[in-house]
Design a protein around this motif. Sequence first.
Motif, PDB file in Angstrom:
ATOM      1  N   VAL A  43       0.900  -1.150  -0.151  1.00  0.00           N
ATOM      2  CA  VAL A  43       0.100  -0.071  -0.145  1.00  0.00           C
ATOM      3  C   VAL A  43       1.017   1.317   0.106  1.00  0.00           C
ATOM      4  CG1 VAL A  43      -2.021  -1.041   1.194  1.00  0.00           C
ATOM      5  CG2 VAL A  43      -0.244   0.075   2.642  1.00  0.00           C
ATOM      6  N   ALA A  44       2.096   1.061  -0.112  1.00  0.00           N
ATOM      7  CA  ALA A  44       3.129   2.303  -0.035  1.00  0.00           C
ATOM      8  C   ALA A  44       2.775   3.032  -1.573  1.00  0.00           C
ATOM      9  CB  ALA A  44       4.471   1.657  -0.514  1.00  0.00           C
ATOM     10  N   GLU A  45       2.666   4.434  -1.347  1.00  0.00           N
ATOM     11  CA  GLU A  45       2.288   5.182  -2.464  1.00  0.00           C
ATOM     12  C   GLU A  45       1.050   5.225  -2.792  1.00  0.00           C
ATOM     13  OE1 GLU A  45       4.713   7.475  -3.561  1.00  0.00           O
ATOM     14  OE2 GLU A  45       6.229   6.584  -2.292  1.00  0.00           O
ATOM     15  N   ALA A  46       0.116   4.673  -2.092  1.00  0.00           N
ATOM     16  CA  ALA A  46      -1.446   4.564  -2.227  1.00  0.00           C
ATOM     17  C   ALA A  46      -2.024   5.615  -1.465  1.00  0.00           C
ATOM     18  CB  ALA A  46      -1.867   3.243  -1.897  1.00  0.00           C
ATOM     19  N   GLU A  47      -3.470   5.817  -1.928  1.00  0.00           N
ATOM     20  CA  GLU A  47      -4.074   6.967  -0.907  1.00  0.00           C
ATOM     21  C   GLU A  47      -5.421   6.292  -0.622  1.00  0.00           C
ATOM     22  OE1 GLU A  47      -4.734  10.523  -3.098  1.00  0.00           O
ATOM     23  OE2 GLU A  47      -2.665  11.130  -3.046  1.00  0.00           O
ATOM     24  N   VAL A  48      -5.976   6.743   0.534  1.00  0.00           N
ATOM     25  CA  VAL A  48      -7.150   6.320   1.192  1.00  0.00           C
ATOM     26  C   VAL A  48      -7.661   7.579   1.825  1.00  0.00           C
ATOM     27  CG1 VAL A  48      -8.394   5.323   2.971  1.00  0.00           C
ATOM     28  CG2 VAL A  48      -6.239   4.152   2.104  1.00  0.00           C
ATOM     29  N   ALA A  49      -9.181   7.724   1.121  1.00  0.00           N
ATOM     30  CA  ALA A  49     -10.044   8.955   1.834  1.00  0.00           C
ATOM     31  C   ALA A  49     -10.841   8.399   2.949  1.00  0.00           C
ATOM     32  CB  ALA A  49     -10.680   9.467   0.727  1.00  0.00           C
ATOM     33  N   VAL A  50     -11.002   9.010   3.861  1.00  0.00           N
ATOM     34  CA  VAL A  50     -12.110   8.608   5.068  1.00  0.00           C
ATOM     35  C   VAL A  50     -12.945   9.866   5.128  1.00  0.00           C
ATOM     36  CG1 VAL A  50     -12.341   7.779   7.425  1.00  0.00           C
ATOM     37  CG2 VAL A  50     -10.359   7.126   6.062  1.00  0.00           C
ATOM     38  N   MET A  51     -14.201   9.705   4.901  1.00  0.00           N
ATOM     39  CA  MET A  51     -15.231  10.793   4.925  1.00  0.00           C
ATOM     40  C   MET A  51     -15.970  10.654   6.494  1.00  0.00           C
ATOM     41  SD  MET A  51     -18.328  11.928   2.705  1.00  0.00           S
ATOM     42  CE  MET A  51     -19.344  10.459   2.800  1.00  0.00           C
ATOM     43  N   LEU A  52     -15.817  11.465   7.316  1.00  0.00           N
ATOM     44  CA  LEU A  52     -16.577  11.352   8.474  1.00  0.00           C
ATOM     45  C   LEU A  52     -17.922  12.468   8.301  1.00  0.00           C
ATOM     46  CD1 LEU A  52     -13.702  12.093  11.023  1.00  0.00           C
ATOM     47  CD2 LEU A  52     -14.452   9.954  10.224  1.00  0.00           C
ATOM     48  N   THR A  53     -18.994  11.498   8.405  1.00  0.00           N
ATOM     49  CA  THR A  53     -20.441  11.929   7.928  1.00  0.00           C
ATOM     50  C   THR A  53     -21.130  11.656   9.053  1.00  0.00           C
ATOM     51  OG1 THR A  53     -21.964  11.989   6.142  1.00  0.00           O
ATOM     52  CG2 THR A  53     -20.916   9.778   6.580  1.00  0.00           C
ATOM     53  N   ASP A  54     -22.496  11.960   8.710  1.00  0.00           N
ATOM     54  CA  ASP A  54     -23.508  11.727   9.924  1.00  0.00           C
ATOM     55  C   ASP A  54     -24.542  10.706   9.281  1.00  0.00           C
ATOM     56  OD1 ASP A  54     -24.840  12.947   7.697  1.00  0.00           O
ATOM     57  OD2 ASP A  54     -25.299  14.739   9.002  1.00  0.00           O
ATOM     58  N   ASP A  55     -25.295  10.043  10.025  1.00  0.00           N
ATOM     59  CA  ASP A  55     -26.420   9.124   9.795  1.00  0.00           C
ATOM     60  C   ASP A  55     -27.172   9.541   8.355  1.00  0.00           C
ATOM     61  OD1 ASP A  55     -25.722   7.595  11.640  1.00  0.00           O
ATOM     62  OD2 ASP A  55     -27.532   7.470  12.930  1.00  0.00           O
ATOM     63  N   ALA A  56     -27.572  10.709   8.201  1.00  0.00           N
ATOM     64  CA  ALA A  56     -28.201  11.058   7.090  1.00  0.00           C
ATOM     65  C   ALA A  56     -27.267  10.626   5.734  1.00  0.00           C
ATOM     66  CB  ALA A  56     -28.743  12.740   6.815  1.00  0.00           C
ATOM     67  N   GLY A  57     -25.930  11.355   5.887  1.00  0.00           N
ATOM     68  CA  GLY A  57     -25.263  11.143   4.890  1.00  0.00           C
ATOM     69  C   GLY A  57     -24.795   9.766   4.417  1.00  0.00           C
ATOM     70  N   ILE A  58     -24.415   8.922   5.430  1.00  0.00           N
ATOM     71  CA  ILE A  58     -24.224   7.473   5.203  1.00  0.00           C
ATOM     72  C   ILE A  58     -25.416   6.739   4.673  1.00  0.00           C
ATOM     73  CG2 ILE A  58     -24.617   6.508   7.432  1.00  0.00           C
ATOM     74  CD1 ILE A  58     -21.593   5.470   6.715  1.00  0.00           C
ATOM     75  N   ARG A  59     -26.604   7.169   5.057  1.00  0.00           N
ATOM     76  CA  ARG A  59     -27.845   6.614   4.814  1.00  0.00           C
ATOM     77  C   ARG A  59     -28.044   6.637   3.283  1.00  0.00           C
ATOM     78  NH1 ARG A  59     -34.202   7.361   7.217  1.00  0.00           N
ATOM     79  NH2 ARG A  59     -34.997   6.041   5.623  1.00  0.00           N
ATOM     80  N   THR A  60     -27.612   8.046   2.707  1.00  0.00           N
ATOM     81  CA  THR A  60     -27.949   8.312   1.227  1.00  0.00           C
ATOM     82  C   THR A  60     -26.763   7.290   0.508  1.00  0.00           C
ATOM     83  OG1 THR A  60     -28.505  10.375   1.676  1.00  0.00           O
ATOM     84  CG2 THR A  60     -27.388   9.861  -0.544  1.00  0.00           C
ATOM     85  N   LEU A  61     -25.653   7.135   0.964  1.00  0.00           N
ATOM     86  CA  LEU A  61     -24.688   6.373   0.196  1.00  0.00           C
ATOM     87  C   LEU A  61     -25.167   4.683   0.495  1.00  0.00           C
ATOM     88  CD1 LEU A  61     -21.272   7.797   1.836  1.00  0.00           C
ATOM     89  CD2 LEU A  61     -22.044   7.928  -0.444  1.00  0.00           C
ATOM     90  N   ASN A  62     -25.599   4.507   1.246  1.00  0.00           N
ATOM     91  CA  ASN A  62     -26.003   3.013   1.744  1.00  0.00           C
ATOM     92  C   ASN A  62     -27.298   2.695   0.727  1.00  0.00           C
ATOM     93  OD1 ASN A  62     -25.678   0.332   2.884  1.00  0.00           O
ATOM     94  ND2 ASN A  62     -27.000   0.865   4.679  1.00  0.00           N
ATOM     95  N   SER A  63     -27.799   3.625   0.771  1.00  0.00           N
ATOM     96  CA  SER A  63     -29.297   3.580  -0.473  1.00  0.00           C
ATOM     97  C   SER A  63     -28.773   3.442  -1.782  1.00  0.00           C
ATOM     98  CB  SER A  63     -30.325   4.628  -0.088  1.00  0.00           C
ATOM     99  OG  SER A  63     -31.435   4.500  -1.070  1.00  0.00           O
ATOM    100  N   ASN A  64     -27.917   4.465  -2.179  1.00  0.00           N
ATOM    101  CA  ASN A  64     -27.506   4.671  -3.472  1.00  0.00           C
ATOM    102  C   ASN A  64     -26.799   3.455  -4.124  1.00  0.00           C
ATOM    103  OD1 ASN A  64     -28.769   6.991  -3.774  1.00  0.00           O
ATOM    104  ND2 ASN A  64     -26.981   8.306  -3.693  1.00  0.00           N
ATOM    105  N   TRP A  65     -25.772   3.161  -3.132  1.00  0.00           N
ATOM    106  CA  TRP A  65     -24.772   1.998  -3.429  1.00  0.00           C
ATOM    107  C   TRP A  65     -25.246   0.593  -3.217  1.00  0.00           C
ATOM    108  CZ3 TRP A  65     -21.338   3.235  -7.140  1.00  0.00           C
ATOM    109  CH2 TRP A  65     -20.958   4.673  -7.277  1.00  0.00           C
ATOM    110  N   ARG A  66     -25.912   0.286  -2.171  1.00  0.00           N
ATOM    111  CA  ARG A  66     -26.305  -1.035  -1.592  1.00  0.00           C
ATOM    112  C   ARG A  66     -27.599  -1.157  -1.545  1.00  0.00           C
ATOM    113  NH1 ARG A  66     -24.328  -1.887   3.753  1.00  0.00           N
ATOM    114  NH2 ARG A  66     -24.168  -3.906   3.464  1.00  0.00           N
ATOM    115  N   GLY A  67     -28.428  -0.173  -1.986  1.00  0.00           N
ATOM    116  CA  GLY A  67     -29.889  -0.638  -2.032  1.00  0.00           C
ATOM    117  C   GLY A  67     -30.466  -0.592  -0.662  1.00  0.00           C
ATOM    118  N   MET A  68     -29.842  -0.146   0.367  1.00  0.00           N
ATOM    119  CA  MET A  68     -30.204  -0.378   1.773  1.00  0.00           C
ATOM    120  C   MET A  68     -30.758   1.106   2.263  1.00  0.00           C
ATOM    121  SD  MET A  68     -27.603  -3.295   2.953  1.00  0.00           S
ATOM    122  CE  MET A  68     -28.643  -4.409   4.170  1.00  0.00           C
ATOM    123  N   ASP A  69     -31.909   1.233   2.420  1.00  0.00           N
ATOM    124  CA  ASP A  69     -32.566   2.512   2.788  1.00  0.00           C
ATOM    125  C   ASP A  69     -32.366   2.736   4.470  1.00  0.00           C
ATOM    126  OD1 ASP A  69     -33.201   5.282   2.974  1.00  0.00           O
ATOM    127  OD2 ASP A  69     -35.210   4.562   2.469  1.00  0.00           O
TER     128      ASP A  69
END
Length: 169
Positions: A43-69
């Motif tokens: 993982v040298a020279e690689a990048e990771v992005a970590v987004m610290l969000t709230d329940d509303a934000g992760i709910r949207t991601l979960n719904s859009n990408w995993r179909g779990m609302d």
Amino acid sequence: MSHPNLPMTEVLVVADCWQSEPDAETVIQRAVAAAAESVDEDVAEAEVAVMLTDDAGIRTLNSNWRGMDKPTNVLSFPALQPEGEWKPGDAPRMLGDIAIAYETMRREADEEHKPFDHHLSHLAVHGFLHLIGYDHENDDDAEEMETLETEILAHLGIPDPYADRTGTH
């Protein structure tokens, strides 16, 4: 100074609720570094992005990408890897993105009587392992992933997060 074999980890705070946890970025950086040092993956020279969000934000991601609302604690989005071998001078290789929801994470930590930073470390490690190909889709994979998580967290002085549970996910 960063360790030469560790990924660059960028933490983005996108929800105000995280302002009550000023050490969150440091906790995440430390957890991802410990995870990266514990795996054979390059993982040298690689990048990771970590987004610290709230329940509303992760709910949207979960719904859009995993179909779990519904909200969840952590989501990982591994990046597609380019063909061929990475060479010095190439653009940094993206491992992917991790999103962590404050309210769900805080509730879990409180319900399980765990320090907030311990649970945050666990979710950061869990998310990172997903980025490099670990999963828990079957019992054997789940056991392998949980064992590795427990070992990584032990290096950080954090007790086994699965010790008091019968199931995990």
